[in-house]
Design a protein around this motif. Structure first.
Motif, mmCIF file in Angstrom:
data_model
loop_
_atom_site.group_PDB
_atom_site.id
_atom_site.type_symbol
_atom_site.label_atom_id
_atom_site.label_comp_id
_atom_site.label_asym_id
_atom_site.label_seq_id
_atom_site.Cartn_x
_atom_site.Cartn_y
_atom_site.Cartn_z
ATOM 1 N N PHE A 65 0.835 -1.200 0.000
ATOM 2 C CA PHE A 65 0.000 0.000 0.000
ATOM 3 C C PHE A 65 0.871 1.251 0.000
ATOM 4 C CE2 PHE A 65 -4.228 -1.684 0.621
ATOM 5 C CZ PHE A 65 -5.066 -0.594 0.437
ATOM 6 N N SER A 66 2.017 1.168 0.655
ATOM 7 C CA SER A 66 2.912 2.326 0.724
ATOM 8 C C SER A 66 3.362 2.772 -0.657
ATOM 9 C CB SER A 66 4.135 1.997 1.588
ATOM 10 O OG SER A 66 4.874 0.917 1.029
ATOM 11 N N ARG A 137 0.967 10.656 4.097
ATOM 12 C CA ARG A 137 0.641 9.238 3.964
ATOM 13 C C ARG A 137 1.894 8.387 3.735
ATOM 14 N NH1 ARG A 137 -1.500 6.723 5.758
ATOM 15 N NH2 ARG A 137 -2.693 5.333 4.405
ATOM 16 N N VAL A 138 2.896 8.956 3.072
ATOM 17 C CA VAL A 138 4.162 8.232 2.937
ATOM 18 C C VAL A 138 4.768 8.010 4.317
ATOM 19 C CG1 VAL A 138 6.547 8.400 2.135
ATOM 20 C CG2 VAL A 138 4.682 8.991 0.591
ATOM 21 N N CYS A 143 6.317 4.686 8.697
ATOM 22 C CA CYS A 143 6.786 4.876 10.077
ATOM 23 C C CYS A 143 5.709 4.671 11.142
ATOM 24 C CB CYS A 143 7.371 6.282 10.232
ATOM 25 S SG CYS A 143 8.732 6.657 9.105
ATOM 26 N N VAL A 144 4.455 4.657 10.778
ATOM 27 C CA VAL A 144 3.390 4.556 11.770
ATOM 28 C C VAL A 144 2.637 3.237 11.657
ATOM 29 C CG1 VAL A 144 1.240 5.581 12.618
ATOM 30 C CG2 VAL A 144 3.114 7.067 11.876
ATOM 31 N N GLU A 145 2.127 2.936 10.478
ATOM 32 C CA GLU A 145 1.276 1.762 10.292
ATOM 33 C C GLU A 145 2.067 0.465 10.458
ATOM 34 O OE1 GLU A 145 -0.476 2.371 6.477
ATOM 35 O OE2 GLU A 145 -1.501 4.210 7.077
ATOM 36 N N HIS A 225 -2.732 6.327 13.986
ATOM 37 C CA HIS A 225 -1.946 6.034 15.186
ATOM 38 C C HIS A 225 -2.697 5.061 16.097
ATOM 39 C CE1 HIS A 225 1.875 8.194 15.429
ATOM 40 N NE2 HIS A 225 1.326 9.174 14.726
ATOM 41 N N ILE A 226 -4.006 5.231 16.207
ATOM 42 C CA ILE A 226 -4.803 4.317 17.033
ATOM 43 C C ILE A 226 -4.727 2.900 16.485
ATOM 44 C CG2 ILE A 226 -7.160 3.728 17.722
ATOM 45 C CD1 ILE A 226 -7.738 6.735 17.893
ATOM 46 N N LEU A 227 -4.882 2.746 15.176
ATOM 47 C CA LEU A 227 -4.807 1.418 14.561
ATOM 48 C C LEU A 227 -3.414 0.811 14.742
ATOM 49 C CD1 LEU A 227 -6.783 2.084 11.246
ATOM 50 C CD2 LEU A 227 -7.534 0.701 13.193
#
Length: 320
Positions: A65-66, A137-138, A143-145, A225-227
């Motif tokens: 997806f990235s 989104r990048v 870095c987050v997901e 961030h929650i996910l």
């Protein structure tokens, strides 16, 4: 006229896709094959024919997806550079006869007809906002997901995603390309921007669009961030709580829709290409949102009902 015909065929194709997907006799054949990805494959209908089984195997990692955002962000940056050079150097160096690969391709394949109804300042602002969105989104995707290593998505989904974000970058400025001076070197591209933004209605429209864009972007970032925090706990699938998750099943999808809606506001709903992108986003994310709601109910059952006794909107509050 050529743009109008193109938009007509895009919208006609979109309606045919919706009809194909939602028909009772074909829904189980196509939605279960192409649309679900990641955890949604667990509860999705499985193809029944040998051909369907073979097609279902054409998948790639969900972590790809990235690539959507990386490709889209690179495309947006290149567009920013080429348009900046067009605006800054055109009066003295006749840049309209040169240009980078994106502008050269558009100049070759398209005409000025139908590209004059969006003001250049709004083309530039929309492109900047889209670049910021894709840049965020990048960062989030890298870095987050925390996508599962085993999660997969269909290759058709992957190919569509790659093309969609590049198309939306171009959509932010293509219907005002003539006003940017793409085809005519003798143009008033460098306009009185302050005068344009000073008009009361335009100022209100611009302020509303930018505020909604920032508002939706902030909540989407929070929801991601929650996910991601659920993944860090490594205790299996959990029900996300907090922020917009308390009232919407997929609030990060809602934020995506609001971001494209904000861009449409910025262009006064006069950009047909962006409007088609907004419709496409609403339809596709709504289908996935419905699948997500079904997955929550199947996976958590009573826990899900107790968590949200009054229920939640699936994706669009007060609508769906």
């Amino acid at each position: 006229m050529r743009k109008r015909r193109f938009i007509y065929h895009v919208m006609k194709t979109q309606k045919e896709i919706q009809y194909l997907v939602w028909r009772p006799t074909t829904a189980t054949k196509f939605t279960g094959l192409f649309l679900p990805y990641g955890k949604l494959n667990i509860t999705a209908d499985k193809p029944q024919s040998p051909l369907g089984h073979w097609l279902a195997q054409l998948t790639v990692p969900k972590s790809w997806f990235s690539h959507f955002y990386i490709v889209g962000f690179a495309f947006a940056l290149e567009s920013c550079i080429e348009i900046a050079l067009l605006l800054l150097w055109q009066p003295t160096k006749n840049f309209s006869k040169a240009g980078g690969p994106i502008l050269t391709l558009v100049r070759t394949l398209d005409t000025a007809q139908g590209s004059t109804h969006i003001e250049p300042e709004f083309c530039v602002l929309a492109l900047v906002l889209m670049t910021m969105h894709l840049g965020r989104r990048v960062y989030e995707s890298l870095c987050v997901e925390r996508p599962s290593r085993n999660a997969r998505m269909h290759i058709s989904h992957y190919a569509t995603g790659l093309g969609f974000y590049g198309a939306m970058v171009v959509a932010t400025w293509i219907e005002g390309a003539a006003n940017l001076g793409l085809w005519n070197s003798d143009t008033t591209t460098v306009m009185a921007w302050k005068k344009a933004f000073a008009a009361p209605t335009i100022l209100v429209r611009t302020t509303l669009a930018v505020a909604l864009f920032a508002y939706a972007s902030n909540h989407q970032h929070t929801c991601h961030h929650i996910l991601a925090s659920l993944r860090e706990k490594r205790s299996g699938y959990q029900i996300p709580r907090g922020d917009w998750f308390e009232s919407v099943v997929v609030p990060h999808y809602l934020a995506d829709i609001l971001i494209y809606f904000a861009l449409c506001i910025l262009h006064g709903f006069g950009n047909w290409t962006l409007l088609c992108g907004l419709v496409w986003t609403i339809v596709n994310l709504s289908i996935t949102a419905d699948e997500t709601e079904a997955w929550y109910k199947t996976t958590f059952d009573d826990r899900y009902k107790k968590a949200f006794p009054k229920g939640r909107w699936i994706i669009l509050p007060w609508v769906y």
